[in-house]
Design an enzyme around this catalytic site. Structure first.
Site, PDB file in Angstrom:
ATOM      1  N   TYR A 139       0.856  -1.188   0.000  1.00  0.00           N
ATOM      2  CA  TYR A 139       0.000   0.000   0.000  1.00  0.00           C
ATOM      3  C   TYR A 139       0.890   1.235   0.000  1.00  0.00           C
ATOM      4  O   TYR A 139       2.000   1.210   0.545  1.00  0.00           O
ATOM      5  CB  TYR A 139      -0.902  -0.009   1.241  1.00  0.00           C
ATOM      6  CG  TYR A 139      -2.128   0.860   1.127  1.00  0.00           C
ATOM      7  CD1 TYR A 139      -3.142   0.557   0.224  1.00  0.00           C
ATOM      8  CD2 TYR A 139      -2.276   1.995   1.928  1.00  0.00           C
ATOM      9  CE1 TYR A 139      -4.274   1.350   0.118  1.00  0.00           C
ATOM     10  CE2 TYR A 139      -3.400   2.790   1.830  1.00  0.00           C
ATOM     11  CZ  TYR A 139      -4.389   2.468   0.925  1.00  0.00           C
ATOM     12  OH  TYR A 139      -5.518   3.264   0.823  1.00  0.00           O
TER      13      TYR A 139
ATOM     14  N   GLY B 195      -8.552  -1.845  -7.088  1.00  0.00           N
ATOM     15  CA  GLY B 195      -8.159  -2.770  -8.148  1.00  0.00           C
ATOM     16  C   GLY B 195      -8.122  -4.198  -7.634  1.00  0.00           C
ATOM     17  O   GLY B 195      -7.093  -4.854  -7.686  1.00  0.00           O
TER      18      GLY B 195
ATOM     19  N   LYS C  99     -18.369  -7.070   7.205  1.00  0.00           N
ATOM     20  CA  LYS C  99     -17.202  -6.318   7.680  1.00  0.00           C
ATOM     21  C   LYS C  99     -16.823  -6.807   9.084  1.00  0.00           C
ATOM     22  O   LYS C  99     -17.675  -6.979   9.955  1.00  0.00           O
ATOM     23  CB  LYS C  99     -17.548  -4.839   7.722  1.00  0.00           C
ATOM     24  CG  LYS C  99     -16.464  -3.924   8.277  1.00  0.00           C
ATOM     25  CD  LYS C  99     -15.330  -3.757   7.297  1.00  0.00           C
ATOM     26  CE  LYS C  99     -15.736  -2.948   6.091  1.00  0.00           C
ATOM     27  NZ  LYS C  99     -14.602  -2.749   5.171  1.00  0.00           N
TER      28      LYS C  99
END
Length: 303
Positions: A18, A214, A296
């Protein structure tokens, strides 16, 4: 800290893939809600009992306590559900900005999105419904028909108008939808690859596709004719970048206020979730990495 979700970006950060790479040793987690227990003598805008969220990414929310400058925090109302507060800063804000900043959308306009069952996707559905927008929501095929039907009913229950699989985008019966609907002005892409190309093909002339993820790890491919003859715009969006560019906190405050109003009015709810004690963090991380998980994982911290 009171509660903190596990987002895919949190795992990507730990993996080192990241863009945000905090110096080690570091605390994981980019989102969550805490309660102020004490303030310094120079702090006037926060007081014990206030609920706060991090002002920026990389703050480290997977912990029970933190000491930090008041400038690193934003105050939010403490009269909304805990799970809504814990998941407010990333997905709903991303959805809000993408629906606000790239096309001038009016009630009755159409948008299309892939990854519609993601946290951002669920927020897009609800915020769009609150604004009178029509959503076409694309999801991957499920292992069996019953799980797809369950997901379809859930997304429609949030306010989604159409739920369709990626394969269904190419069928004629889907194209027939545009005999009664305007073509989308806005496409939201978090998958990439063929999925991104397919939703882009359905945009109206002058439309915009915003890429904010993505998940397929495949590049976004844009037909040349879409750029030249249809004037399609292809842009990217990253909430962290938007936050860094804000020199005035007024716009952020207005956004958070609007989102909290939606929560109070029942127009915006937290994504379907499971609350897990922070001591069981590894099980929660593994569940987050499940490709077909729709819930979640939210870490809860004991006092």
């Amino acid at each position: 800290m009171l509660a903190s979700p596990i987002n895919p970006a949190d795992i990507n950060m730990i993996q080192g893939v990241y863009p945000i790479k905090p110096p080690l040793p570091a605390v994981g987690g980019n989102e969550g809600v805490g309660e102020v227990v004490s303030v310094g003598l120079q702090v006037s805008d926060l007081q014990p009992g206030d609920w706060v969220i991090p002002a920026d990414s990389g703050w480290g929310t997977w912990r029970t306590h933190a000491v930090c400058p008041a400038s690193e925090l934003r105050k939010i109302p403490n009269d909304i559900p805990l799970e809504a507060a814990a998941t407010l800063a990333v997905n709903p804000c991303t959805a809000y900005r993408m629906l606000s900043d790239f096309q001038h959308l009016q009630p009755g306009d159409t948008i299309v999105q892939n990854g519609a069952n993601s946290g951002v996707g669920q927020a897009v559905i609800q915020i769009a419904a609150a604004r009178g927008l029509v959503t076409i929501n694309v999801v991957r095929n499920r292992p069996d028909r019953s799980s797809y039907f369950e997901l379809e009913m859930y997304l429609k229950g949030l306010g989604g108008h159409y739920v369709i699989t990626e394969e269904g985008l190419r069928r004629q019966d889907f194209r027939d939808i545009f005999k009664r609907l305007p073509r989308p002005k806005l496409a939201l892409n978090c998958v990439g690859g063929k999925s991104a190309t397919e939703i882009l093909r359905h945009l109206e002339t002058g439309g915009t596709m915003v890429t904010y993820g993505g998940m397929s790890r495949q590049p976004v491919t844009v037909p040349t004719g879409s750029l030249i003859f249809q004037d399609i715009k292809v842009v990217g969006y990253w909430m962290t970048q938007w936050n860094k560019r804000q020199t005035d906190s007024q716009e952020s405050s207005e956004m958070l206020s609007t989102l909290c109003d939606y929560v109070r009015q029942g127009k915006l709810q937290a994504p379907s979730n499971v609350q897990v004690p922070i001591s069981d963090y590894m099980a929660a991380i593994n569940s987050t990495r499940d490709a077909f998980s729709t819930k979640k994982q939210i870490l809860t911290m004991s006092s």
